[in-house]
Design a protein around this motif. Structure first.
Motif, short mmCIF file in Angstrom:
data_model
loop_
_atom_site.label_atom_id
_atom_site.label_comp_id
_atom_site.label_asym_id
_atom_site.label_seq_id
_atom_site.Cartn_x
_atom_site.Cartn_y
_atom_site.Cartn_z
N GLY A 8 0.47 -0.69 -5.03
CA GLY A 8 -0.10 0.61 -4.71
C GLY A 8 -0.86 0.55 -3.41
N ALA A 9 -0.24 -0.06 -2.41
CA ALA A 9 -0.96 -0.48 -1.20
C ALA A 9 -1.35 0.65 -0.27
N ALA A 10 -0.90 1.87 -0.54
CA ALA A 10 -1.31 3.00 0.31
C ALA A 10 -2.46 3.79 -0.29
N GLY A 11 -2.96 3.39 -1.45
CA GLY A 11 -4.09 4.08 -2.05
C GLY A 11 -5.34 3.97 -1.19
N GLN A 12 -6.26 4.89 -1.41
CA GLN A 12 -7.45 4.93 -0.55
C GLN A 12 -8.29 3.66 -0.66
N ILE A 13 -8.51 3.18 -1.89
CA ILE A 13 -9.27 1.95 -2.05
C ILE A 13 -8.48 0.78 -1.48
N LYS A 28 -3.40 -13.86 3.44
CA LYS A 28 -2.14 -13.24 3.81
C LYS A 28 -1.81 -12.20 2.75
N LEU A 29 -1.32 -11.05 3.16
CA LEU A 29 -1.10 -9.92 2.25
C LEU A 29 0.38 -9.58 2.13
N THR A 30 0.78 -9.20 0.93
CA THR A 30 2.06 -8.54 0.71
C THR A 30 1.76 -7.16 0.14
N LEU A 31 2.14 -6.12 0.86
CA LEU A 31 1.86 -4.74 0.46
C LEU A 31 3.09 -4.19 -0.23
N TYR A 32 2.93 -3.80 -1.49
CA TYR A 32 4.03 -3.33 -2.33
C TYR A 32 3.76 -1.88 -2.69
N LEU A 33 4.68 -1.01 -2.35
CA LEU A 33 4.45 0.42 -2.59
C LEU A 33 5.74 1.20 -2.41
N ARG A 34 5.76 2.40 -2.95
CA ARG A 34 6.83 3.35 -2.65
C ARG A 34 6.54 3.99 -1.29
N ARG A 35 7.58 4.29 -0.55
CA ARG A 35 7.48 4.89 0.79
C ARG A 35 6.65 3.97 1.70
N SER A 36 7.21 2.82 1.95
CA SER A 36 6.48 1.77 2.66
C SER A 36 6.14 2.14 4.10
N GLN A 37 6.79 3.18 4.63
CA GLN A 37 6.46 3.58 6.00
C GLN A 37 5.01 4.00 6.15
N ARG A 38 4.35 4.30 5.04
CA ARG A 38 2.95 4.72 5.09
C ARG A 38 2.02 3.60 5.56
N LYS A 43 2.12 -4.14 9.47
CA LYS A 43 3.00 -5.31 9.42
C LYS A 43 2.65 -6.28 10.55
N SER A 44 2.54 -7.57 10.17
CA SER A 44 2.18 -8.59 11.15
C SER A 44 2.55 -9.95 10.58
N ASP A 45 2.15 -11.02 11.26
CA ASP A 45 2.42 -12.35 10.73
C ASP A 45 1.59 -12.65 9.49
N ARG A 46 0.60 -11.84 9.19
CA ARG A 46 -0.21 -11.99 7.97
C ARG A 46 0.03 -10.89 6.96
N VAL A 47 0.90 -9.94 7.26
CA VAL A 47 1.14 -8.81 6.36
C VAL A 47 2.64 -8.57 6.23
N ALA A 48 3.15 -8.77 5.01
CA ALA A 48 4.53 -8.40 4.67
C ALA A 48 4.50 -7.11 3.88
N ILE A 49 5.56 -6.33 3.97
CA ILE A 49 5.62 -5.03 3.31
C ILE A 49 6.90 -4.94 2.48
N VAL A 50 6.75 -4.52 1.22
CA VAL A 50 7.88 -4.36 0.31
C VAL A 50 7.90 -2.94 -0.21
N ASP A 51 9.04 -2.27 -0.05
CA ASP A 51 9.22 -0.92 -0.58
C ASP A 51 9.76 -1.03 -1.99
N GLY A 52 8.98 -0.62 -2.99
CA GLY A 52 9.45 -0.74 -4.37
C GLY A 52 8.54 -0.03 -5.35
N ASP A 53 9.09 0.20 -6.53
CA ASP A 53 8.35 0.77 -7.65
C ASP A 53 7.88 -0.37 -8.54
#
Length: 212
Positions: A8-13, A28-38, A43-53
């Motif tokens: 739920g990586a796009a939530g306000q908190i 290092k972070l992996t951000l998992y969320l629907r509509r990952s473009q948010r 995205k960086s060498d310390r942040v990976a992004i996964v689009d998923g439910d």
């Protein structure tokens, strides 16, 4: 380096927590969320992004592999199902530490007129979030459940905590404070294990939040 999977990586908190995590180069972070473009700008060498439910257990397990901590910032009518899938994926991947955002009142722990108002206002939302918390509490995971008071956008970190069987204190707390607690728990992952923490700003007692 500590690997944190944020659900739920796009939530306000969550967005506030991500900023605080990235200020500490041990994470290092992996951000998992629907509509990952948010969150694409992070995205960086310390942040990976996964689009998923979160209820897609196969995809969730793949994202969870190799993580040290799961931070779940989830919501929705199916919150119990989400909790069940998270727990199942954690068992499958061997990840033990989870920080779970819930809400005040799930144990009917809010006293007085504020408790009555909170119960009436949140209604069956409390039942759903209690059921989700029970999934964590009956598991063998190293969970911390966080039960915030009513949330504000104040630019402050000012909070106190109560335990699972304590009366809840206060009526409000800033999202930034909750994010700070999440990061603190990740920095000291043995703290708050198998605990359910009520979180409020000190000296905000009342019959309802001040802005109502």
């Amino acid at each position: 380096m500590t690997n944190v999977l944020i659900l739920g990586a796009a939530g306000q908190i969550a967005r506030l927590a991500e900023s605080q995590f990235l200020a500490d180069d041990r994470f290092k972070l992996t951000l998992y969320l629907r509509r990952s473009q948010r969150v694409a700008n992070l995205k960086s060498d310390r942040v990976a992004i996964v689009d998923g439910d979160v209820t897609d257990e196969t995809k969730l397990e793949k994202a969870m592999a190799g993580q040290d901590i799961v931070y779940a910032n989830l919501a929705g009518q199916n919150i119990q199902q989400q909790a069940e899938t998270v727990v199942s994926a954690m068992h499958a991947t061997g990840v033990k530490r989870v920080i779970w955002i819930s809400t005040l009142g799930i144990y009917d722990e809010v006293p007085g007129k504020f408790g009555q108002w909170n119960n009436q206002t949140l209604g069956d939302y409390l039942t759903r979030y209690y059921d989700a918390a029970q999934v964590l509490e009956t598991s063998d995971l190293d969970y911390t459940i966080i039960r915030p008071a009513w949330l504000t956008n104040k630019d402050e970190i000012d909070y106190e905590t109560t335990q699972r069987h304590d009366p809840f204190k206060g009526t409000e707390v800033s999202r930034k404070s909750i994010a700070a607690l999440v990061v603190k728990l990740a920095q000291t992952p043995t703290e708050g294990v198998r605990a359910s923490l009520g979180v409020n700003k000190p000296n905000t007692d009342g019959d309802k939040p001040a802005w109502y």
